[in-house]
Design a protein around this motif. Structure first.
Motif, PDB file in Angstrom:
ATOM      1  N   LEU A 230       0.821  -1.213   0.000  1.00 49.81           N
ATOM      2  CA  LEU A 230       0.000   0.000   0.000  1.00 49.81           C
ATOM      3  C   LEU A 230       0.854   1.261   0.000  1.00 49.81           C
ATOM      4  O   LEU A 230       0.432   2.311  -0.480  1.00 49.81           O
ATOM      5  CB  LEU A 230      -0.933  -0.002   1.218  1.00 49.81           C
TER       6      LEU A 230
ATOM      7  N   LEU B  69      -3.674   3.668  -2.417  1.00 49.85           N
ATOM      8  CA  LEU B  69      -5.044   3.493  -2.892  1.00 49.85           C
ATOM      9  C   LEU B  69      -5.761   4.834  -3.016  1.00 49.85           C
ATOM     10  O   LEU B  69      -5.473   5.781  -2.294  1.00 49.85           O
ATOM     11  CB  LEU B  69      -5.819   2.589  -1.930  1.00 49.85           C
ATOM     12  N   ASN B  70      -6.732   4.851  -3.912  1.00 44.97           N
ATOM     13  CA  ASN B  70      -7.577   6.027  -4.088  1.00 44.97           C
ATOM     14  C   ASN B  70      -8.840   5.838  -3.246  1.00 44.97           C
ATOM     15  O   ASN B  70      -9.542   4.848  -3.390  1.00 44.97           O
ATOM     16  CB  ASN B  70      -7.930   6.183  -5.577  1.00 44.97           C
ATOM     17  N   THR B  71      -9.114   6.773  -2.360  1.00 45.65           N
ATOM     18  CA  THR B  71     -10.273   6.640  -1.453  1.00 45.65           C
ATOM     19  C   THR B  71     -11.248   7.810  -1.607  1.00 45.65           C
ATOM     20  O   THR B  71     -11.902   8.217  -0.657  1.00 45.65           O
ATOM     21  CB  THR B  71      -9.793   6.572   0.008  1.00 45.65           C
TER      22      THR B  71
ATOM     23  N   SER C 104     -14.396   3.701  -5.308  1.00 49.56           N
ATOM     24  CA  SER C 104     -12.961   3.502  -5.077  1.00 49.56           C
ATOM     25  C   SER C 104     -12.732   2.632  -3.850  1.00 49.56           C
ATOM     26  O   SER C 104     -11.869   1.745  -3.850  1.00 49.56           O
ATOM     27  CB  SER C 104     -12.264   4.850  -4.889  1.00 49.56           C
ATOM     28  N   LYS C 105     -13.509   2.872  -2.808  1.00 52.05           N
ATOM     29  CA  LYS C 105     -13.369   2.068  -1.587  1.00 52.05           C
ATOM     30  C   LYS C 105     -13.730   0.609  -1.845  1.00 52.05           C
ATOM     31  O   LYS C 105     -13.114  -0.306  -1.286  1.00 52.05           O
ATOM     32  CB  LYS C 105     -14.250   2.646  -0.478  1.00 52.05           C
TER      33      LYS C 105
ATOM     34  N   LYS D 255     -13.387  -0.930  -4.734  1.00 48.17           N
ATOM     35  CA  LYS D 255     -12.246  -1.472  -5.482  1.00 48.17           C
ATOM     36  C   LYS D 255     -11.070  -1.755  -4.550  1.00 48.17           C
ATOM     37  O   LYS D 255     -10.361  -2.749  -4.709  1.00 48.17           O
ATOM     38  CB  LYS D 255     -11.813  -0.482  -6.574  1.00 48.17           C
ATOM     39  N   ASN D 256     -10.881  -0.872  -3.590  1.00 46.24           N
ATOM     40  CA  ASN D 256      -9.787  -1.063  -2.622  1.00 46.24           C
ATOM     41  C   ASN D 256      -9.998  -2.341  -1.806  1.00 46.24           C
ATOM     42  O   ASN D 256      -9.052  -3.095  -1.553  1.00 46.24           O
ATOM     43  CB  ASN D 256      -9.689   0.138  -1.679  1.00 46.24           C
ATOM     44  N   SER D 257     -11.239  -2.566  -1.375  1.00 40.34           N
ATOM     45  CA  SER D 257     -11.553  -3.779  -0.616  1.00 40.34           C
ATOM     46  C   SER D 257     -11.265  -5.025  -1.444  1.00 40.34           C
ATOM     47  O   SER D 257     -10.709  -6.013  -0.952  1.00 40.34           O
ATOM     48  CB  SER D 257     -13.018  -3.775  -0.183  1.00 40.34           C
TER      49      SER D 257
END
Length: 668
Positions: free
Chosen positions: A304, A309-311, A316-317, A319-321
């Protein structure tokens, strides 16, 4: 800028090569070429990096591993549990099983003797031996006499006990997992393990950061900018003492302290700081490099840090998960041997809810709050059971280490391609990984004819896989562990076994059938056949398609369970098999008298290797090529007996033991 990072990487390579294999040093060559050609580092810098590899090798070499011949020790208690503690001495750390409730930092002198570390285990159980080894503990000291030099009276145990007074069993488990990173054994919460979320739940550092951000959100911006790091340090120090200096809080505390020290005079980026934290921790505990408490958070944190990551949005969140789930996927494959298809959806609820429960856990000193906490945990259990009803698993028990290496190589390659906007190469990279992954999964759908003597600790459990049928002989049984949900069901899922066609029980001793009730409740079983059911057949046989299972114990010499234990005989693919149960020598003698031509290629030794079964005359007549002893490690019955082992060696019968090898496979 990245000198500390590369020095840390070289240090890690040195540690891993010293602990596992010096072949790992071969990684240095491409790394040195990368630094020489791409980074254009001069020879002095590369020699500087290599010196950290040499330092790591030297560190493992000089690390005190304990004295095998020690008869007395004087040391300080650095870690404790309910029935054991770790004693730190100048010659190394020792594991001591002792119910004396000493607090950490107490100094004691003990007399006794040293022995090897051995612990009971079953298929899929927590590897406590590796866990202790990762802490640099390699020997057990058996105490005969204790002298107290200094006893630390200060402890947070009273606070913990006070917090527990209004909690039910599930709430206590969850509290211990959230705060102390303890493993979850509750049958109601085992679904977290099935979903691959238990490791995230027990990552205390994961929750503490959310709590600190929540705490600081009430502060004004000017105050937050000036004092945030000091507030974090104070809070972390409290948690550090409360959790008896747990490793995850040591990492967080050290990271926060370095942030304060490096804040003004000398700028240091996050990756360098992370490397420095890892280096300091491993300098004092080098074997921690093999612990999931080290490589699980550090690998993710480094990833990371390199690929932030983009939040900005909910999308975006999401996708992050998904990205974090994919990064942690090999961990789930390695430990659970399955991939849960609903993990990503579960995370959307369970992770935020676990943060909420972590914060709630801090208020359990208020008595009435314990009752509220029970309801909150009960709601989680309710949701988990609902999720599990719709859960689907991809078995991945044959997932080789080389595939995991390929996985991370392609995962990082895709991240690099995405960072530099080479999106047209991403799809081919994903397709490359699908090839070994497909081979791994498809292998589980091929017909397997095999016997598996499943490790269920002190007990019996044998799986026959034949012509798309799955037949289980006995289920094992432990009074303190639900073997069905903790051992058998996860194992069946990892092998793509959707149901059991038959379960045959030899007799009603708990270590042979104790897990049956839970297995029936939580897994599909078409038929259960007991030893007494064979009496309804004239030939004492049970015919399933082309397979004939015969109970050779047709006698009644008493009402004792062992005397009536089934001795199952069957033939598969020209291989003759005997599953002995606990039938004694008297029954064995009657069997060979009435069946003079009885032979077996493989035999599960009777009564776990007790001298009351498996006589010299019986084994000589049966003449097996392989004998299996299903027995628990360090069992209280001292099985297998010396007499049985002498018989096996005298007859030159090759034998294997589940206490030594775990689950044993035999191809039919």
């Amino acid at each position: 800028m990245y000198h500390i990072f590369f020095a840390f990487i070289f240090f890690l390579i040195g540690l891993l090569s010293s602990i596992f294999s010096y072949y790992i040093l071969s990684i240095l060559l491409p790394l040195i070429l990368f630094l020489s050609l791409y980074k254009k580092q001069n020879i002095k810098i590369i020699v500087f990096y290599i010196s950290f590899t040499i330092l790591a090798i030297f560190l493992i070499f000089i690390y005190p591993k304990g004295d095998n011949n020690a008869t007395n020790l004087t040391g300080i208690i650095v870690e404790k549990s309910n029935s054991s503690y770790t004693l730190f001495t100048l010659k190394g750390k020792y594991y001591i099983y002792d119910k004396n409730d000493y607090n950490i930092f107490s100094i004691i002198k003990v007399d006794g003797y040293v022995s090897k570390l051995t612990f009971s285990h079953y298929e899929g159980s927590f590897d406590y031996l590796s866990y202790l080894n990762s802490k640099g503990i390699f020997l057990k000291f058996n105490v005969t006499k204790t002298e107290e030099i200094f006893i630390n009276r200060f402890s947070f145990d009273l606070l913990k006990k006070y917090s527990f007074q209004h909690l039910n069993a599930d709430s206590k488990q969850l509290f211990s997992s959230l705060i102390f990173s303890s493993s979850i054994t509750s049958s109601n919460l085992f679904i977290l393990d099935e979903l691959g979320l238990s490791s995230l739940l027990s990552s205390s550092g994961f929750h503490i950061n959310v709590f600190l951000n929540f705490l600081l959100s009430f502060c004004k911006n000017s105050f937050k900018e000036k004092y945030a790091k000091y507030i974090k340090l104070i809070v972390l120090a409290c948690f550090l003492f409360f959790t008896s200096f747990a490793f995850s809080f040591r990492r967080l505390f050290l990271s926060c302290l370095l942030s304060i020290l490096c804040n003004n005079k000398k700028k240091i980026n996050y990756i360098s700081k992370l490397s420095l934290v890892g280096f300091i921790l491993l300098l004092f505990e080098p074997y921690r490099v093999t612990s999931s408490s080290f490589y699980f958070p550090f690998s993710l944190l480094f990833y990371l840090a390199i690929f932030p990551l983009n939040t900005n949005s909910f999308k975006s969140k999401l996708k992050n998960s998904l990205l974090i789930l994919l990064f942690l996927l090999p961990f789930q494959i390695t430990y659970k041997k399955t991939i849960s298809l609903v993990s990503i959806l579960s995370q959307l609820f369970i992770i935020p809810y676990s943060h909420f429960l972590f914060i709630c856990s801090l208020f359990l000193l208020i008595p009435i709050f314990g009752i509220v906490y029970n309801y909150l945990v009960s709601f989680l259990v309710f949701v988990l059971k609902g999720i599990n009803n719709f859960n689907f698993y991809i078995p991945a028990s044959n997932y080789l280490m080389i595939f995991i290496i390929i996985y991370y190589f392609l995962f990082i390659s895709i991240s690099i391609l995405k960072t530099y906007n080479y999106t047209k190469f991403i799809k081919p990279a994903l397709c490359l990984y699908l090839i070994p992954f497909s081979l791994t999964v498809s292998n589980l759908y091929i017909k397997h004819d095999e016997l598996v003597f499943i490790d269920v600790d002190q007990g019996d459990c044998t799986l026959l896989r034949y012509k798309n049928m799955n037949i289980l002989f006995d289920t094992g049984g432990k009074t303190n562990v639900d073997l069905a949900t903790k051992c058998l069901i996860p194992y069946f899922r990892s092998k793509n076994i959707k149901k059991l066609d038959y379960v045959f029980i030899t007799h009603l001793d708990y270590d042979h059938y104790g897990a049956l009730n839970s297995l029936q409740l939580n897994f599909k079983i078409d038929n259960v056949v007991y030893n007494t059911d064979f009496k309804s057949s004239n030939s004492y046989s049970y015919i399933i398609d082309e397979l004939t299972i015969k109970n050779l114990n047709i006698y009644h010499i008493s009402d004792e369970e062992n005397d009536n234990s089934a001795v199952y005989y069957f033939e598969v693919n020209n291989k003759k098999v005997l599953i002995q149960g606990d039938a004694p020598v008297e029954i064995e003698n009657k069997i060979i008298n009435d069946n003079p031509n009885l032979k077996a290629d493989i035999i599960k030794i009777g009564h776990h290797g007790s001298k009351t079964s498996s006589s010299l005359n019986y084994l000589k007549k049966v003449d097996p090529e392989l004998a299996i002893i299903s027995v628990g490690c360090n069992n209280s019955y001292s099985l297998p007996s010396k007499e049985t082992l002498v018989v096996l060696n005298t007859l030159h019968i090759n034998y294997k033991r589940t206490d030594y090898e775990g689950s044993i496979y035999y191809a039919l």
